[in-house]
Design a protein around this motif. Structure first.
Motif, PDB file in Angstrom:
ATOM      1  N   SER A   1       0.832  -1.207   0.000  1.00  0.00           N
ATOM      2  CA  SER A   1       0.000   0.000   0.000  1.00  0.00           C
ATOM      3  C   SER A   1       0.865   1.255   0.000  1.00  0.00           C
ATOM      4  CB  SER A   1      -0.920  -0.003   1.226  1.00  0.00           C
ATOM      5  OG  SER A   1      -1.783  -1.116   1.215  1.00  0.00           O
ATOM      6  N   LEU A   2       1.948   1.228   0.775  1.00  0.00           N
ATOM      7  CA  LEU A   2       2.857   2.369   0.797  1.00  0.00           C
ATOM      8  C   LEU A   2       3.527   2.560  -0.558  1.00  0.00           C
ATOM      9  CD1 LEU A   2       4.178   4.552   2.566  1.00  0.00           C
ATOM     10  CD2 LEU A   2       5.938   2.881   3.145  1.00  0.00           C
ATOM     11  N   ARG A   3       3.899   1.474  -1.169  1.00  0.00           N
ATOM     12  CA  ARG A   3       4.519   1.540  -2.493  1.00  0.00           C
ATOM     13  C   ARG A   3       3.549   2.068  -3.536  1.00  0.00           C
ATOM     14  NH1 ARG A   3       7.120  -3.875  -5.168  1.00  0.00           N
ATOM     15  NH2 ARG A   3       7.648  -3.042  -7.208  1.00  0.00           N
ATOM     16  N   GLU A   4       2.299   1.631  -3.470  1.00  0.00           N
ATOM     17  CA  GLU A   4       1.291   2.125  -4.410  1.00  0.00           C
ATOM     18  C   GLU A   4       1.025   3.601  -4.196  1.00  0.00           C
ATOM     19  OE1 GLU A   4      -1.493   1.991  -7.498  1.00  0.00           O
ATOM     20  OE2 GLU A   4       0.073   0.594  -6.883  1.00  0.00           O
ATOM     21  N   ALA A   5       1.034   4.037  -2.944  1.00  0.00           N
ATOM     22  CA  ALA A   5       0.836   5.464  -2.669  1.00  0.00           C
ATOM     23  C   ALA A   5       1.993   6.292  -3.220  1.00  0.00           C
ATOM     24  CB  ALA A   5       0.683   5.694  -1.172  1.00  0.00           C
ATOM     25  N   ASP A   6       3.215   5.768  -3.134  1.00  0.00           N
ATOM     26  CA  ASP A   6       4.357   6.473  -3.702  1.00  0.00           C
ATOM     27  C   ASP A   6       4.249   6.554  -5.222  1.00  0.00           C
ATOM     28  OD1 ASP A   6       5.390   6.854  -1.222  1.00  0.00           O
ATOM     29  OD2 ASP A   6       6.820   5.204  -1.314  1.00  0.00           O
ATOM     30  N   ARG A   7       3.765   5.490  -5.827  1.00  0.00           N
ATOM     31  CA  ARG A   7       3.675   5.470  -7.289  1.00  0.00           C
ATOM     32  C   ARG A   7       2.655   6.468  -7.809  1.00  0.00           C
ATOM     33  NH1 ARG A   7       0.762   3.374 -11.362  1.00  0.00           N
ATOM     34  NH2 ARG A   7      -0.779   2.568  -9.917  1.00  0.00           N
ATOM     35  N   THR A   8       1.527   6.556  -7.131  1.00  0.00           N
ATOM     36  CA  THR A   8       0.453   7.446  -7.582  1.00  0.00           C
ATOM     37  C   THR A   8       0.517   8.818  -6.942  1.00  0.00           C
ATOM     38  OG1 THR A   8      -1.009   6.553  -5.861  1.00  0.00           O
ATOM     39  CG2 THR A   8      -1.061   5.491  -8.012  1.00  0.00           C
TER      40      THR A   8
ATOM     41  N   PRO B   1       8.597   3.242 -14.329  1.00  0.00           N
ATOM     42  CA  PRO B   1       8.298   1.819 -14.124  1.00  0.00           C
ATOM     43  C   PRO B   1       9.197   1.163 -13.097  1.00  0.00           C
ATOM     44  CG  PRO B   1       9.449   2.160 -16.207  1.00  0.00           C
ATOM     45  CD  PRO B   1       9.095   3.528 -15.680  1.00  0.00           C
ATOM     46  N   ARG B   2      10.410   1.716 -12.860  1.00  0.00           N
ATOM     47  CA  ARG B   2      11.292   1.121 -11.886  1.00  0.00           C
ATOM     48  C   ARG B   2      10.693   1.176 -10.486  1.00  0.00           C
ATOM     49  NH1 ARG B   2      14.590  -1.984 -14.417  1.00  0.00           N
ATOM     50  NH2 ARG B   2      15.416  -2.255 -12.307  1.00  0.00           N
ATOM     51  N   LEU B   3       9.941   2.224 -10.205  1.00  0.00           N
ATOM     52  CA  LEU B   3       9.321   2.375  -8.899  1.00  0.00           C
ATOM     53  C   LEU B   3       8.167   1.404  -8.707  1.00  0.00           C
ATOM     54  CD1 LEU B   3       9.626   4.098  -6.357  1.00  0.00           C
ATOM     55  CD2 LEU B   3       7.931   5.651  -7.292  1.00  0.00           C
ATOM     56  N   THR B   4       7.611   0.923  -9.808  1.00  0.00           N
ATOM     57  CA  THR B   4       6.445   0.054  -9.751  1.00  0.00           C
ATOM     58  C   THR B   4       6.811  -1.416  -9.781  1.00  0.00           C
ATOM     59  OG1 THR B   4       5.231   1.759 -10.949  1.00  0.00           O
ATOM     60  CG2 THR B   4       4.216  -0.414 -10.816  1.00  0.00           C
ATOM     61  N   ASP B   5       7.777  -1.780 -10.613  1.00  0.00           N
ATOM     62  CA  ASP B   5       8.038  -3.189 -10.885  1.00  0.00           C
ATOM     63  C   ASP B   5       9.224  -3.757 -10.115  1.00  0.00           C
ATOM     64  OD1 ASP B   5       5.966  -2.964 -12.702  1.00  0.00           O
ATOM     65  OD2 ASP B   5       7.320  -2.392 -14.330  1.00  0.00           O
ATOM     66  N   ASP B   6      10.184  -2.938  -9.728  1.00  0.00           N
ATOM     67  CA  ASP B   6      11.407  -3.428  -9.114  1.00  0.00           C
ATOM     68  C   ASP B   6      11.290  -3.357  -7.594  1.00  0.00           C
ATOM     69  OD1 ASP B   6      13.944  -4.129  -8.402  1.00  0.00           O
ATOM     70  OD2 ASP B   6      14.901  -3.027 -10.031  1.00  0.00           O
ATOM     71  N   THR B   7      10.979  -4.492  -6.969  1.00  0.00           N
ATOM     72  CA  THR B   7      10.786  -4.513  -5.521  1.00  0.00           C
ATOM     73  C   THR B   7      12.086  -4.241  -4.780  1.00  0.00           C
ATOM     74  OG1 THR B   7       9.022  -6.139  -5.815  1.00  0.00           O
ATOM     75  CG2 THR B   7       9.921  -5.886  -3.600  1.00  0.00           C
ATOM     76  N   LEU B   8      13.177  -4.858  -5.225  1.00  0.00           N
ATOM     77  CA  LEU B   8      14.457  -4.655  -4.552  1.00  0.00           C
ATOM     78  C   LEU B   8      14.880  -3.193  -4.625  1.00  0.00           C
ATOM     79  CD1 LEU B   8      16.908  -5.820  -3.095  1.00  0.00           C
ATOM     80  CD2 LEU B   8      17.921  -6.312  -5.333  1.00  0.00           C
ATOM     81  N   TYR B   9      14.686  -2.586  -5.781  1.00  0.00           N
ATOM     82  CA  TYR B   9      15.028  -1.170  -5.933  1.00  0.00           C
ATOM     83  C   TYR B   9      14.217  -0.309  -4.974  1.00  0.00           C
ATOM     84  CZ  TYR B   9      14.278   3.453  -7.949  1.00  0.00           C
ATOM     85  OH  TYR B   9      14.112   4.797  -8.121  1.00  0.00           O
TER      86      TYR B   9
END
Length: 563
Positions: free
Chosen positions: A124-131, A493-501
């Protein structure tokens, strides 16, 4: 406890890589005397923004809510204990015979709100960062129950571990762990507890249904102020949130047990109840004395840090053990000593360490060398690379040696004082005075590991081009190198698809802000879980980068144990 960080005096941190200083001792006895003698009307604790907190409820409403929540909690706990005590073998057999898709289907029927992916709170935090949007109410369940997800619970062990630990241990055993589990939700304002000043709720260290979750007024018991100040007991609003989490979790476990016993995968779970098993609503199971004093835990030996990170939320918390923590620190100290021997005796290891140090020399950045080698540098730059590599290894060994010494100071506390260290009780002043330098030293060391990790990642070809960049700046004493982290647009896309990044960026950019969102120990733990389960992700990191992550994980584990 987590919230004690907001109330303890802050320390002035050093910014050098590898701090070796200790803080000025804090007079805890003086602070305690001032709190005990100051009028209650003049005691105010500020929020995370430094503003004075105001009441959002009344004492009558809080007593009503806490009483009803506590009754429902113990009702669900009694039902779960009854099911486990009478049908444990049937539960295990039925769950193990199911396939993973069948388990997911059953859990989805038990609670449709359960997310599908691992660590839904970070998702959820990652999705909030993406959007670039705030975390909404859709993630309330994820923030409250971050380890309830279909991906993990559909495995054989986690649900059975949780049924075993939650049914055989009193709820107060898990109060601290449940408080820690909602820190991300609290820091992101997703979870907003009510607030009532002048009272403290006792959870940790309470062993009866009547005393667990009781409200204590500061006017009637001045020790309640100290327990709140030191983070041992929460305020009533936070305590009510913890009670609600435990109540809902026990209800989920009860419904899951019923679903497994009825073997209902394609039927409606609402048609089934405990009455079909036994008349359990009137059953109240009391804890035996041995159960009260010795919480049961199934975790004994960890195969790896990744296994510990995955399994720990489903077991009862382990009691703090000085010797266990000392063994961990001593192992890291010996590892640092071995590195110093290897760099002198192993040519391959020497070349690997020096090659990585060559990329951080001034000459490599001034000449914009893509992949500098030891042979391509001048004599001055070679000496700089060797000095950098050796100083890092020596500083690491000295840091772990200092942690060993500080832990030894804790272990020399008189035995009669060690007996007073019990859940829910105030720690002796002499223990706090010995523990404060260690906490400060660990905090500074963790910041140093993260800064070194950010420098190391800036040299990796897999992260260099889109993670960060280095620049050579002119200073009063000549040229110096500084690191800048690139800010990415929301559609990257790096922020969305790359979990390690994303995890690494959360860690290295959060040296000053990470505590406002997520605990660094959780981020490092998830990185270890990811690289241990995926060889491709492991191959993106060098051995030196892995050693930095391992050192940070060990320091964070020691910090978590003593906190």
């Amino acid at each position: 406890m987590p919230s004690s960080k907001l109330r303890h005096p802050s320390f002035q941190r050093r910014t050098e890589d590898g701090p070796m200083s200790l803080p000025t001792p804090i007079n805890f006895q003086e602070i305690q005397d001032r709190l005990m003698t100051c009028p209650v009307s003049r005691i105010h604790f500020a929020d995370e923004n430094g503003n004075q907190r105001t009441d959002t409820t009344t004492i009558e409403q809080m007593r009503t809510l806490s009483h009803s929540t506590r009754r429902a909690l113990f009702q669900a706990w009694s039902e779960l204990r009854f099911i486990i005590s009478h049908h444990e073998s049937e539960l295990c057999k039925g769950w193990l015979q199911m396939s993973s898709p069948q388990r997911k289907k059953l859990l989805a029927k038990v609670c449709p709100e359960v997310p599908e992916t691992h660590r839904p709170d970070l998702a959820s935090l990652r999705e909030a960062d993406r959007t670039e949007s705030a975390i909404g109410n859709m993630s309330q369940f994820a923030m409250r129950f971050r380890y309830l997800n279909l991906q993990d619970l559909s495995k054989q062990g986690p649900l059975l571990w949780m049924l075993d630990s939650r049914s055989r241990n009193f709820p107060s055993i898990f109060s601290s762990a449940d408080w820690n589990s909602i820190q991300l939700g609290l820091n992101t304002k997703t979870i907003k507890p009510q607030y009532l000043r002048g009272h403290t709720m006792y959870l940790n260290g309470e062993w009866t249904e009547d005393t667990y979750g009781r409200l204590v007024s500061w006017e009637g018991d001045r020790m309640a102020i100290l327990k709140y100040y030191r983070g041992i007991a929460p305020d009533p609003g936070m305590g009510l949130t913890i009670l609600e989490i435990q109540r809902d979790l026990l209800r989920f476990l009860v419904r899951s047990s019923i679903a497994i016993l009825y073997d209902i995968i394609d039927t409606d779970i609402t048609k089934c109840s405990l009455k079909g098993i036994s008349s359990c609503s009137k059953v109240h199971i009391l804890l035996e004395e041995d159960d009260r004093m010795s919480p049961k835990s199934s975790i004994t030996d960890y195969q790896s840090p990744a296994v510990r990170v995955f399994e720990e939320p489903y077991h009862a918390p382990d009691p703090f053990d000085f010797r266990k923590t000392r063994k961990l620190v001593n192992a890291k100290y010996r590892e640092a000593q071995d590195y110093l021997l290897l760099i002198r005796e192993d040519p391959c290891f020497f070349r690997e360490v020096i090659s990585e140090a060559c990329t951080s020399t001034k000459e490599a950045h001034i000449k914009h060398m893509t992949e500098p080698t030891y042979e391509s540098l001048t004599d001055c730059a070679r000496h700089e690379a060797v000095a950098t590599a050796l100083s890092r290894l020596y500083r690491q060994a000295c840091w772990w040696e200092t942690v060993c010494r500080l832990l030894d100071n804790l272990m020399t506390i008189p035995e009669n004082l060690k007996d007073s260290i019990q859940p829910g009780q105030l720690l002796p002043t002499i223990f706090l005075e010995a523990m404060t330098p260690l906490e400060h030293f660990l905090d500074d060391g963790i910041s140093a590991w993260i800064r070194r990790l950010s420098w190391q990642l800036s040299e990796l070809s897999t992260f260099k081009q889109y993670t960060m960049y280095k620049a050579v700046m002119d200073g009063p004493k000549g040229k110096y190198i500084t690191t800048y982290v690139r800010k990415h647009p929301a559609n990257n896309p790096r922020l969305t698809d790359d979990t390690l990044y994303w995890l690494l960026m959360e860690l290295i950019t959060g040296d000053a802000t990470l505590v406002e969102r997520c605990d660094p120990a959780e981020i490092v733990g998830e990185i270890e879980v990811l690289i241990s389960s995926d060889p491709l992700e492991r191959g993106r990191l060098t051995s030196n980068t892995m050693s930095l992550i391992s050192a940070a994980a060990a320091a964070l584990e020691v910090r978590r144990q003593i906190h």
